[in-house]
Scaffold this active site. Sequence first.
Site, PDB file in Angstrom:
ATOM      1  N   ASP A 146       0.858  -1.184   0.000  1.00 19.66           N
ATOM      2  CA  ASP A 146       0.000   0.000   0.000  1.00 19.66           C
ATOM      3  C   ASP A 146       0.894   1.234   0.000  1.00 19.66           C
ATOM      4  OD1 ASP A 146      -2.168   1.611   0.060  1.00 19.66           O
ATOM      5  OD2 ASP A 146      -2.905   0.974   2.029  1.00 19.66           O
ATOM      6  N   GLY A 193       0.431   4.420   1.519  1.00 16.61           N
ATOM      7  CA  GLY A 193       0.430   5.391   2.604  1.00 16.61           C
ATOM      8  C   GLY A 193      -0.812   6.246   2.633  1.00 16.61           C
ATOM      9  N   ASP A 207      -8.089  -7.520   0.879  1.00  9.07           N
ATOM     10  CA  ASP A 207      -7.206  -7.580   2.041  1.00  9.07           C
ATOM     11  C   ASP A 207      -7.955  -7.020   3.232  1.00  9.07           C
ATOM     12  OD1 ASP A 207      -5.872  -4.802   3.179  1.00  9.07           O
ATOM     13  OD2 ASP A 207      -6.654  -4.575   1.151  1.00  9.07           O
ATOM     14  N   CYS A 240     -12.854 -27.762   9.278  1.00 10.66           N
ATOM     15  CA  CYS A 240     -11.655 -27.001   8.922  1.00 10.66           C
ATOM     16  C   CYS A 240     -10.426 -27.899   8.901  1.00 10.66           C
ATOM     17  CB  CYS A 240     -11.453 -25.856   9.920  1.00 10.66           C
ATOM     18  SG  CYS A 240      -9.977 -24.862   9.601  1.00 10.66           S
ATOM     19  N   CYS A 243      -7.196 -26.725   9.028  1.00  8.82           N
ATOM     20  CA  CYS A 243      -6.005 -25.987   9.460  1.00  8.82           C
ATOM     21  C   CYS A 243      -5.241 -26.751  10.549  1.00  8.82           C
ATOM     22  CB  CYS A 243      -6.379 -24.587   9.947  1.00  8.82           C
ATOM     23  SG  CYS A 243      -7.034 -24.508  11.644  1.00  8.82           S
ATOM     24  N   CYS A 284      -7.020 -26.687  14.033  1.00  8.99           N
ATOM     25  CA  CYS A 284      -8.197 -27.555  14.155  1.00  8.99           C
ATOM     26  C   CYS A 284      -7.831 -29.033  14.112  1.00  8.99           C
ATOM     27  CB  CYS A 284      -9.207 -27.224  13.059  1.00  8.99           C
ATOM     28  SG  CYS A 284     -10.083 -25.659  13.347  1.00  8.99           S
ATOM     29  N   HIS A 300      -5.673 -20.313  12.338  1.00  4.60           N
ATOM     30  CA  HIS A 300      -7.022 -20.754  11.970  1.00  4.60           C
ATOM     31  C   HIS A 300      -7.755 -19.715  11.137  1.00  4.60           C
ATOM     32  CE1 HIS A 300     -11.102 -22.253  12.059  1.00  4.60           C
ATOM     33  NE2 HIS A 300     -11.466 -21.037  12.450  1.00  4.60           N
TER      34      HIS A 300
END
Length: 373
Positions: free
Chosen positions: A89, A91, A270, A308, A310, A313, A339
């Site tokens: 980004d 600024g 994002d 899930c 992940c 999990c 997660h």
Amino acid sequence: MKFQIDKTSNGARACTIETAHSTILTPVFMPVGTQGTVKALDANDMLEMGAKIILGNTYHLYLRPTSKLIKKFGGLHGFSKFPNSFLTDSGGFQAFSLSDNSKPDENGIMFKSHIDGSKHYFTPQSVLDTQYELNSDIMMILDDLVALPNTNERIKKSIERTTKWAKEAIEYHMEQKAKGVGVHQNIFAIIQGGTSKEFRKLSATQLCALSDFDGFAIGGLSVGEPNQDMYDTVEWTTQFMPENKPRYLMGVGTPEDLIENIERGVDMFDCVMPTRNARNGTLFTSFGRLNIKKAEFKEDIKPIDESCGCYTCKNFTRAYLNHLLRAGEITYFRLASLHNIYYYLDLMREARSAILNDNWVEFKKEFYAKRGK
């Protein structure tokens, strides 16, 4: 940058973006690594979860540790050891979020450092110079972001400045590329205009006429306006954006926001929400949000979300996470962040699969049905 649309389904797009460092399949959620790292996680964590792009922040990295130092380590990729793509980004959002320490004028933004009070002046050219040193794959231009609601006069001024700076930025970038600088870096413009259809059309038309930009973002939303106003503004604005370039909605948002805006033709997102909420005890699941701080989870043997895949999990219970958070253990922040980021990345993979199979409508209905909506 190479860009292609692989499939569309009811307005939603599945695309492929190729940068110098990775191939990105959209829709894509970019975890926010403001300081060159996603909070509580490292490059290996991101790779294990399949992240192809993360976001860094030009303002913060310019101040600390400085872009010049990062350049010595081979840019963000060498410094952080994350080998895939970075988007940085410019600024503009910091001028908004740190408004007590910033003051825009016609040529740029004066910042007073939140770290030591030193003054710094950002221009369309200087923020690109910083991003050249960071060696990010996608560079955002300096824009003039305003809070909502606001006066028509201030929003109009925002558009005028943003367009002026965009022209200066793209001209400068082309000059630098001719000198061999930033040859493999890409540049995106940012459409402003509040929630006004007239202003959004004006900003989008002006910026998208600058054909040398590699992609276009919709900025200035999720800054205080109602959700439906955000959705309506995105739906209105995308019609003025090129079909053959990436579309990025900045700073958005909840899982519901992502689903709604994918349907409105957005490719990239994002937000700090997954990691910030994780640290505060809010975990995202296929059935909605779960507050792991609640006493009801003290003896719960189930994982956060049984559907899930992940690391958290697969290995830990709600009871353990409840204990870690109550005890103030740092391990909680990592496990919870793993997660939530995995959930967001996996939601994007599922969304892409639905688009490729042309069953977006069914996917969206199921997404809300699991939440009881």
